[in-house]
Design an enzyme around this catalytic site. Structure first.
Site, PDB file in Angstrom:
ATOM      1  N   LYS A 175      58.670  21.305  38.197  1.00 13.17           N
ATOM      2  CA  LYS A 175      56.753  21.920  37.580  1.00 13.17           C
ATOM      3  C   LYS A 175      55.892  20.989  37.729  1.00 13.17           C
ATOM      4  CE  LYS A 175      56.238  25.380  35.314  1.00 13.17           C
ATOM      5  NZ  LYS A 175      57.235  26.631  34.913  1.00 13.17           N
ATOM      6  N   ASN A 200      67.408  35.490  36.153  1.00 14.44           N
ATOM      7  CA  ASN A 200      67.527  34.549  36.978  1.00 14.44           C
ATOM      8  C   ASN A 200      69.229  33.516  36.864  1.00 14.44           C
ATOM      9  OD1 ASN A 200      66.910  34.336  39.935  1.00 14.44           O
ATOM     10  ND2 ASN A 200      64.934  32.913  38.766  1.00 14.44           N
ATOM     11  N   ASP A 209      56.414  30.150  30.410  1.00 19.61           N
ATOM     12  CA  ASP A 209      57.011  31.151  30.754  1.00 19.61           C
ATOM     13  C   ASP A 209      57.100  32.758  29.799  1.00 19.61           C
ATOM     14  OD1 ASP A 209      59.341  29.154  31.529  1.00 19.61           O
ATOM     15  OD2 ASP A 209      59.686  28.575  29.295  1.00 19.61           O
TER      16      ASP A 209
END
Length: 316
Positions: free
Chosen positions: A16, A211, A84
């Site tokens: 990230k 995912n 998120d």
């Protein structure tokens, strides 16, 4: 990946940090905390906050993530953003803005089904309502969230129950999906069947974002009659990827010296992302810019900065 602990989670934070630098030239530091206690997390972030221009919360499970972010936003004077939740919501709304142009529907008139009432689901629901959505039904592992069961829910599901399901329907995913225009999945693999998609309205939109295995594979959604498909995967069209949102969000907030990130900033970011797909380019398999489109973070940053100045939430 589930709860894999702070050491195993560190590469995710490092990745990230690289994305922040690569896409928006934001210097980010990967920090993993060896605790899952809400109060400890809040206290630790507050203690380290003086050295940072903003805090991006990552991989904290619901409902704790909502309480942690809410408290930190109230108690700190720098931007706090749980990616998120809100990154996902911004990109979903951007994709829907363009999808509705193609199928001639709107936030106000469409019926939405959201599968998953966790971090991402709760934020998507709230942003959809900000965009004018009137009819949202939410389904999670225990079935449709309804008003008769509010007292049995945790605070997050209770909050969702109060603002969704206007017809108070009950049952499971099959009942929720019937007669809907948009399916938004942030839940579990292979739970939406071809037969369920067939019960949706014509020109249905299916964003199956679990995912790596989505709620339904794109080819199956098409077989069920869906017109526009999106997933979280990079090997299919219309990838709903948070990287379209969070680097630019922080770049804009830092440039503006903003004290917080607001709902209006999120909407402006979504609109900005959507506009990068021109009317000439817009197609069923291209409703959102590519994850590596270098224009995106600059557009998002400019929109966030503009709103921060308009809302007068900047430092002198």
């Amino acid at each position: 990946l589930g709860n894999i602990g702070p050491e195993a989670g560190l590469p995710v934070m490092e990745g990230k940090a690289i994305l922040f630098k690569e896409f928006a030239n934001v210097d980010a530091f990967p920090i993993c905390l060896d605790t899952q206690d809400t109060e400890e997390i809040i206290r630790t972030v507050k203690l380290i906050a003086p050295g940072f221009g903003g805090i991006n919360l990552e991989d904290i499970s619901a409902p704790r993530c909502v309480e942690i972010e809410t408290r930190l936003k109230a108690e700190l004077d720098i931007p706090v953003f749980h990616d998120d939740q809100h990154g996902t919501a911004i990109v979903v709304v951007a994709a829907l803005i363009n999808s509705f142009k193609l199928v001639n529907k709107s936030f106000e008139t469409a019926k939405f089904i959201v599968s998953g009432a966790g971090a991402a689901g709760s934020s998507i629901i709230k942003l959809l309502i900000k965009m004018g959505a009137k009819n949202i039904v939410v389904n999670d592992i225990d079935g449709i969230i309804n008003k008769d069961d509010l007292n049995s829910y945790n605070f997050l599901k209770r909050e969702i129950g109060e603002i969704t399901n206007p017809e108070n329907i009950k049952g499971g995913l099959a009942e929720a999906v019937k007669g809907s225009d948009v399916f938004i999945g942030v839940s579990a693999a292979n739970i939406l069947s071809i037969d369920m998609v067939k019960t949706m309205n014509s020109d249905a939109i299916v964003f199956a974002m679990a995912n790596p295995s989505p709620e339904i594979m794109p080819e199956d959604a098409i077989a069920g009659g869906a017109k526009i498909i999106g997933t979280g995967r990079s090997d299919y069209p219309n990838q709903v990827n948070n990287v379209l949102a969070f680097p630019g969000i922080f770049r804009g907030a830092l440039d503006a010296k903003a004290k917080k990130i607001t709902e209006e900033m999120k909407i402006a970011a979504a609109v900005g992302i959507a506009k990068l797909v021109s009317n000439e380019e817009l197609a069923y398999d291209y409703v959102i810019p590519d994850a590596f489109d270098s224009r995106v973070s600059t557009v998002v940053a400019n929109e966030v900065k503009r709103i921060a100045i308009e809302q007068n939430i900047t430092r002198n």
